[in-house]
Design an enzyme around this catalytic site. Structure first.
Site, short mmCIF file in Angstrom:
data_model
loop_
_atom_site.label_atom_id
_atom_site.label_comp_id
_atom_site.label_asym_id
_atom_site.label_seq_id
_atom_site.Cartn_x
_atom_site.Cartn_y
_atom_site.Cartn_z
N TYR A 94 0.85 -1.20 0.00
CA TYR A 94 0.00 0.00 0.00
C TYR A 94 0.88 1.24 0.00
O TYR A 94 1.85 1.31 0.74
CB TYR A 94 -0.90 0.04 1.23
CG TYR A 94 -2.34 -0.15 0.83
CD1 TYR A 94 -3.00 0.85 0.13
CD2 TYR A 94 -3.02 -1.33 1.10
CE1 TYR A 94 -4.30 0.68 -0.29
CE2 TYR A 94 -4.32 -1.51 0.67
CZ TYR A 94 -4.97 -0.50 -0.02
OH TYR A 94 -6.23 -0.67 -0.44
N GLU A 96 -0.55 4.73 -0.52
CA GLU A 96 -1.39 5.92 -0.72
C GLU A 96 -0.59 7.19 -0.53
O GLU A 96 0.25 7.28 0.37
CB GLU A 96 -2.58 5.89 0.25
CG GLU A 96 -3.67 4.95 -0.21
CD GLU A 96 -4.85 4.92 0.74
OE1 GLU A 96 -4.83 5.63 1.77
OE2 GLU A 96 -5.81 4.17 0.45
N THR A 275 -3.98 5.47 -21.92
CA THR A 275 -3.74 4.14 -21.36
C THR A 275 -2.28 3.81 -21.69
O THR A 275 -1.65 4.48 -22.51
CB THR A 275 -4.62 3.08 -22.01
OG1 THR A 275 -4.41 3.13 -23.43
CG2 THR A 275 -6.09 3.30 -21.72
N LYS A 278 -1.94 -0.11 -24.87
CA LYS A 278 -2.33 -0.25 -26.28
C LYS A 278 -1.06 -0.15 -27.13
O LYS A 278 -0.19 -0.99 -26.98
CB LYS A 278 -3.42 0.75 -26.60
CG LYS A 278 -4.70 0.46 -25.77
CD LYS A 278 -5.84 1.42 -25.97
CE LYS A 278 -6.99 1.08 -25.02
NZ LYS A 278 -8.09 2.07 -25.09
C1 LIG Z 1 -9.16 2.32 -24.31
C2 LIG Z 1 -9.53 3.75 -24.16
C3 LIG Z 1 -9.81 4.31 -22.90
C4 LIG Z 1 -10.02 3.54 -21.65
O1 LIG Z 1 -9.14 2.68 -21.23
P1 LIG Z 1 -9.45 1.54 -20.15
O2 LIG Z 1 -8.06 1.25 -19.73
O3 LIG Z 1 -10.13 0.47 -20.88
O4 LIG Z 1 -10.27 2.14 -19.08
C5 LIG Z 1 -10.03 5.68 -22.83
N1 LIG Z 1 -10.01 6.43 -23.93
C6 LIG Z 1 -9.79 5.93 -25.15
C7 LIG Z 1 -9.80 6.83 -26.33
C8 LIG Z 1 -9.57 4.56 -25.31
O5 LIG Z 1 -9.41 4.06 -26.53
#
Ligand SMILES: *Cc1c(COP(=O)(O)O)cnc(C)c1O
Length: 503
Positions: A94, A96, A275, A278
């Protein structure tokens, strides 16, 4: 199959592994952890014997990942190094608070870790620490966006984002005529902007007109399914008419931005969220960049300062979150370091090149691609000219181990029957597929969609249920599916799974 089932002995005996997983000491108080006492110490058992059911599912999933062609535009394969951070001792703590100000003891190594992640984040995007700050604690992209709205526009503040059916994200204020779907449309006032249904391109002029009626506090430049560069300068210009902030949500393209192969949002935007899992190829997490210093200088010379650093940090913690996921933050730091290597730029160039190759290959076979091409890592295949729809295409492709998702196309009447398929290249490019391999993938997709037409023709009626039944039970169809599936899987299995071959 044996080549992808983890070798148990190697797992236990590999000392480098033990170092990370158990601090190099697989004993407790000098005794063997498993046979020194009268009870079994559950903590030292491998997953395989501790929980065979979950272990078996993970093995099945790994086989699926290895045998399939992963074309979901938001997915990727992270590296072994990132996976090691996620399975490390950092998971237990933890923490915080923020560096230098924690609410728990035992956090002496975490300040350095979080600061290192912050430094790398600014460096990876070429940002001056005097002008930009960064928060690396958001659990994921959605909480990052919610924190920004909470901090900067406040309850019932007005936001404008690309409509979900036009390629935007849920968290850009999505609602329908019947229901406020995303909490970002419940707690904030949302008015979407759209793409031109003919060209598939964002209609900036209509956004400007509507903004003059709505007077937004924030305009969101970001997408989950849009194959062109965003015009950040235009967003800036439209926002400035209303003194609005511009938030770039670069979730999909953050790896491509870091390597300079797509348009860069930082020059024109006040806040940038992302994120990290991706195109950036890191762990599942979120990140927020915010500007510091002078926001604008008024005509009389008065300087107006950015005052968003504190509200954003406070919105993340303690506003919306508790303990940060330090193992994920360590993974983000690792991914950011990787993203600064020349190899990662080559990877990102290949991601785009491969998307263009697929696009050309499909168009030469007569397929329609929304916007007529791509500048990024994804393409949107419009199935309307073929008289097919996304749901049916997705189902048949899934049956032959090609994984992608149905998506609405510009002008679709109903979001319930999307007429397109979103196809992304980041994951397979991470598996080292080259341009000529992607020609082959396009060929498989074409064969899958031709088969989809056959399934439609063989269905006793028009419903999706009848379609699925035909796909699963019609003997001639099943035979064709199996043949094609085997071809796809034999092809896919040639390519190693990054980060997972050793596990
Ligand atoms: C994937 C995505 C998100 C959200 O991501 P999560 O990790 O799934 O919550 C936010 N904005 C855009 C444009 C995305 O493509």
């Amino acid at each position: 199959m044996s080549d992808i089932i983890p070798e148990k002995r190697q797992r236990v005996e590999d000392s480098s592994k033990v170092d990370i997983m158990a601090g190099g000491e697989p004993h407790v108080n000098g005794k063997s952890a498993t046979n020194g006492g009268s009870h079994k110490w559950f903590g030292d058992e491998p997953l395989e014997s501790n929980d065979p059911e979950i272990h078996a599912l993970i093995i099945k999933e790994k086989i699926r990942q290895k045998r399939g062609l992963e074309l979901i535009a938001s997915e990727n394969f992270t590296s072994r190094a990132v996976l090691e951070t996620l399975g490390s001792c950092l998971q237990n703590k933890y923490c915080e608070g923020y560096p230098g100000q924690r609410y728990y003891g035992g956090t002496q190594y975490y300040d350095e870790l979080e600061r290192m992640c912050q430094r790398r984040a600014l460096e990876a995007y070429g940002l001056d620490p005097e002008k930009w700050g960064v928060n690396v604690q958001p659990y994921s992209g959605s909480p990052a966006n919610f924190a920004v709205y909470t901090a900067v526009v406040g309850p019932h503040g007005r936001i404008m984002g690309l409509d979900l059916p036009d390629g935007g994200h849920l968290t850009h204020g999505f609602m329908t005529s019947k229901k406020k779907i995303s909490a970002t449309s419940v707690f904030f006032e949302s008015m979407p902007y759209k793409v031109n249904p003919e060209t598939g391109l964002i209609d900036y002029d209509a956004l400007a007109v509507n903004a003059r009626l709505f007077h937004p506090n924030m305009i969101i430049a970001g997408m989950s399914c849009y194959s062109r560069n965003l015009d950040y300068a235009r967003f800036r210009q439209i926002a400035d008419e209303h003194g609005a902030y511009v938030l770039a949500d670069m979730a999909h393209v953050s790896g491509l931005v870091a390597t300079g192969v797509v348009a860069n949002p930082f020059e024109y935007c006040d806040i940038v969220t992302s994120t990290t899992h991706k195109t950036l190829r890191g762990p599942r997490a979120g990140i927020i960049f915010y500007r510091k210093g002078v926001r604008k200088t008024l005509k009389n010379g008065t300087q107006v300062m950015y005052e968003i650093e504190k509200p954003i940090n406070e919105a993340v913690f303690p506003g919306l979150q508790g303990g940060p996921h330090m193992h994920a933050i360590a993974g983000v730091a690792v991914a950011l370091k990787q993203a600064m290597q020349p190899e990662f730029k080559t990877y990102c160039q290949n991601v785009i090149e491969n998307a263009r190759v697929m696009c050309k290959s499909l168009m030469s076979r007569g397929y329609k691609i929304s916007t007529g091409g791509t500048d990024v890592h994804l393409i949107l295949l419009d199935l309307r000219p073929m008289e097919l729809d996304g749901a049916r295409g997705e189902k048949v492709l899934e049956a032959i181990s090609i994984v992608l998702n149905k998506n609405t196309c510009p002008g679709d009447k109903s979001a319930l029957k999307p007429s397109g398929l979103r196809i992304g290249t980041p994951a397979l490019t991470s598996r080292n597929l080259t341009a000529s391999d992607f020609e082959k993938v396009a060929d498989f997709i074409d064969k899958g969609l031709q088969l989809t037409k056959e399934v439609v023709a063989a269905s006793p009626g028009p419903t999706l249920k009848e379609f699925k039944e035909t796909l699963a039970t019609n003997p001639a169809i099943v035979a064709k599916v199996n043949t094609l599936k085997e071809e796809v899987e034999n092809f896919a299995q040639q390519f190693p799974l990054p980060g997972l071959e050793h596990m």
